[in-house]
Design a protein around this motif. Structure first.
Motif, short mmCIF file in Angstrom:
data_model
loop_
_atom_site.label_atom_id
_atom_site.label_comp_id
_atom_site.label_asym_id
_atom_site.label_seq_id
_atom_site.Cartn_x
_atom_site.Cartn_y
_atom_site.Cartn_z
N GLY A 297 -15.28 21.85 27.90
CA GLY A 297 -14.58 21.85 29.18
C GLY A 297 -13.17 21.33 29.06
O GLY A 297 -12.58 21.27 27.99
N ARG A 298 -12.61 20.95 30.17
CA ARG A 298 -11.26 20.42 30.20
C ARG A 298 -11.23 19.14 31.02
O ARG A 298 -12.10 18.89 31.86
CB ARG A 298 -10.28 21.43 30.78
CG ARG A 298 -10.52 21.77 32.24
CD ARG A 298 -9.60 22.88 32.71
NE ARG A 298 -9.79 23.18 34.12
CZ ARG A 298 -9.08 22.64 35.10
NH1 ARG A 298 -8.16 21.73 34.81
NH2 ARG A 298 -9.29 22.97 36.35
N LYS A 299 -10.21 18.35 30.76
CA LYS A 299 -10.07 17.09 31.48
C LYS A 299 -9.13 17.30 32.66
O LYS A 299 -8.01 17.79 32.51
CB LYS A 299 -9.49 16.02 30.55
CG LYS A 299 -9.37 14.65 31.21
CD LYS A 299 -8.85 13.63 30.23
CE LYS A 299 -9.88 13.36 29.15
NZ LYS A 299 -9.44 12.26 28.26
N ILE A 300 -9.60 16.95 33.84
CA ILE A 300 -8.83 17.12 35.06
C ILE A 300 -8.08 15.82 35.32
O ILE A 300 -8.69 14.76 35.53
CB ILE A 300 -9.72 17.49 36.24
CG1 ILE A 300 -10.45 18.81 35.96
CG2 ILE A 300 -8.90 17.61 37.52
CD1 ILE A 300 -11.41 19.23 37.04
N ARG A 301 -6.77 15.89 35.30
CA ARG A 301 -5.94 14.71 35.53
C ARG A 301 -5.22 14.86 36.85
O ARG A 301 -4.78 15.95 37.22
CB ARG A 301 -4.92 14.53 34.41
CG ARG A 301 -5.54 14.30 33.04
CD ARG A 301 -4.44 14.07 32.02
NE ARG A 301 -4.97 13.78 30.71
CZ ARG A 301 -5.27 14.66 29.77
NH1 ARG A 301 -5.09 15.95 30.04
NH2 ARG A 301 -5.75 14.30 28.61
N GLY A 302 -5.06 13.76 37.54
CA GLY A 302 -4.34 13.78 38.80
C GLY A 302 -2.84 13.87 38.59
O GLY A 302 -2.32 13.63 37.49
N PRO A 303 -2.11 14.25 39.61
CA PRO A 303 -0.65 14.34 39.47
C PRO A 303 -0.04 12.97 39.24
O PRO A 303 -0.51 11.95 39.77
CB PRO A 303 -0.20 14.95 40.80
CG PRO A 303 -1.28 14.61 41.76
CD PRO A 303 -2.56 14.58 40.97
N LYS A 304 1.03 12.96 38.45
CA LYS A 304 1.73 11.70 38.17
C LYS A 304 2.56 11.29 39.37
O LYS A 304 2.91 12.10 40.24
CB LYS A 304 2.62 11.86 36.95
CG LYS A 304 1.84 12.10 35.67
CD LYS A 304 2.78 12.16 34.48
CE LYS A 304 2.01 12.39 33.19
NZ LYS A 304 2.92 12.45 32.01
N ALA A 305 2.90 10.01 39.41
CA ALA A 305 3.72 9.50 40.50
C ALA A 305 5.13 10.08 40.43
O ALA A 305 5.61 10.49 39.37
CB ALA A 305 3.77 7.98 40.45
#
Length: 324
Positions: A297-305
């Motif tokens: 799968g893939r790692k879901i990262r949140g948007p940066k500040a």
């Protein structure tokens, strides 16, 4: 485990009979053990504690691997007498670094070497104009291909001066471009190729060649086919969305060019042979490259500040050069 170590230590310790007095056999034995223990501890520290200038890897995983030399900036070419050269539209002779730092001579990029001979053209990244005075009007004379940059360059002339700037997608010879530094109360209707402060452009405008700080020159969005969008304007600040989807906040006085950088099909060029990569100055990969299958799968990262460019960053550390 500790008992076996003490037993081995006692077997290695030898005590001379001549030095053992009648009433002090244990004292001589303890002193011999202390001397042996100190020697073993010193040897172990000498082998385990390494200085910061060593080239020996600290673990088995790094054994046999070359250590990377981190540099703040390593240019692709070096122009002769660069600090003393005045701005000119004539091509300047330059020499390639071959992936080595021009100051230390050490390899900083293992995939850069060889290639065709190139000439360097100075590009003026300052699209400035007075805030209260009239706009600066220039005419496009020529669109050229620069091998050191992904986008096209435009030779523009205004008054008695000529200069190179980054060309937009639809820019062609004969076009008239305008540069204004005034921020009106109502947003202006800008055309492609014109340069305005970000505070003068309406929300949703696509721009490129953006400044981080007012009067510092364009630093953002300069690659071929890239552009950024004006998201919102709040209290003298303008929020932009970069091609990497990262949001940045800059001053409304920062200059930007309306449109999109030329040569949008730059990423679709196919290198037909390894020799073409050599012509472009790229060395081959080292090692076996295997594409990931996506099984995990893939790692879901949140948007940066949001990155706020309020004032120029201070130098956090100084570079020390050690010579033998």
């Amino acid at each position: 485990m500790a008992g076996s170590a003490v037993a081995r230590l006692l077997l290695q310790c030898t005590v001379q009979r001549t030095h053992v007095l009648a009433g002090q056999p244990l004292l001589a034995l303890s002193s011999a053990i202390h001397r042996k223990t100190s020697a073993i501890t010193a040897n172990s520290l000498q082998s385990d504690c390494r200085g910061f200038q060593t080239s020996v890897p600290m673990c088995k995983k790094l054994r046999g691997r070359k250590h990377k030399v981190h540099e703040l900036f390593h240019p692709r070419v070096v122009v002769e007498n660069w600090p003393n050269v005045k701005y000119t539209t004539e091509p300047q002779a330059c020499r390639k670094t071959g992936g080595r730092s021009p100051e230390t001579g050490r390899v900083v990029n293992h995939r850069r070497a060889g290639g065709l001979k190139w000439t360097y053209r100075m590009v003026d990244s300052h699209r400035t104009a007075p805030e209260d005075g009239p706009s600066v009007v220039e005419k496009v004379q020529q669109i050229i291909v620069d091998p050191l940059r992904s986008g096209r360059l435009a030779l523009v002339a205004g008054g008695e001066h000529k200069r190179y700037i980054l060309a937009s997608c639809n820019m062609k010879p004969g076009d008239v471009i305008k540069t204004s530094g005034h921020i009106p109360r109502i947003a202006v209707k800008a055309f492609e190729g014109d340069a305005y402060p970000l505070g003068a452009l309406p929300v949703g405008t696509m721009v490129y060649n953006v400044e981080k700080y007012p009067g510092d020159g364009a630093k953002l969005v300069k690659a071929a086919g890239t552009c950024t969008q004006v998201l919102r304007k709040i209290g003298g600040k303008v929020y932009l969305q970069l091609p990497s989807k990262r949001e940045v906040c800059v001053s409304e006085k920062c200059m930007a060019t309306v449109g999109r950088v030329s040569n949008p099909d730059h990423n679709k060029v196919i290198r037909g042979s390894p020799q073409m990569s050599r012509w472009l100055g790229y060395r081959p990969h080292s090692g076996w490259w295997q594409r990931k299958t996506g099984y995990h799968g893939r790692k879901i990262r949140g948007p940066k500040a949001t990155k706020i460019y309020d004032k120029p960053a201070e130098e956090r550390f100084s570079i020390h050069k050690l010579t033998m």
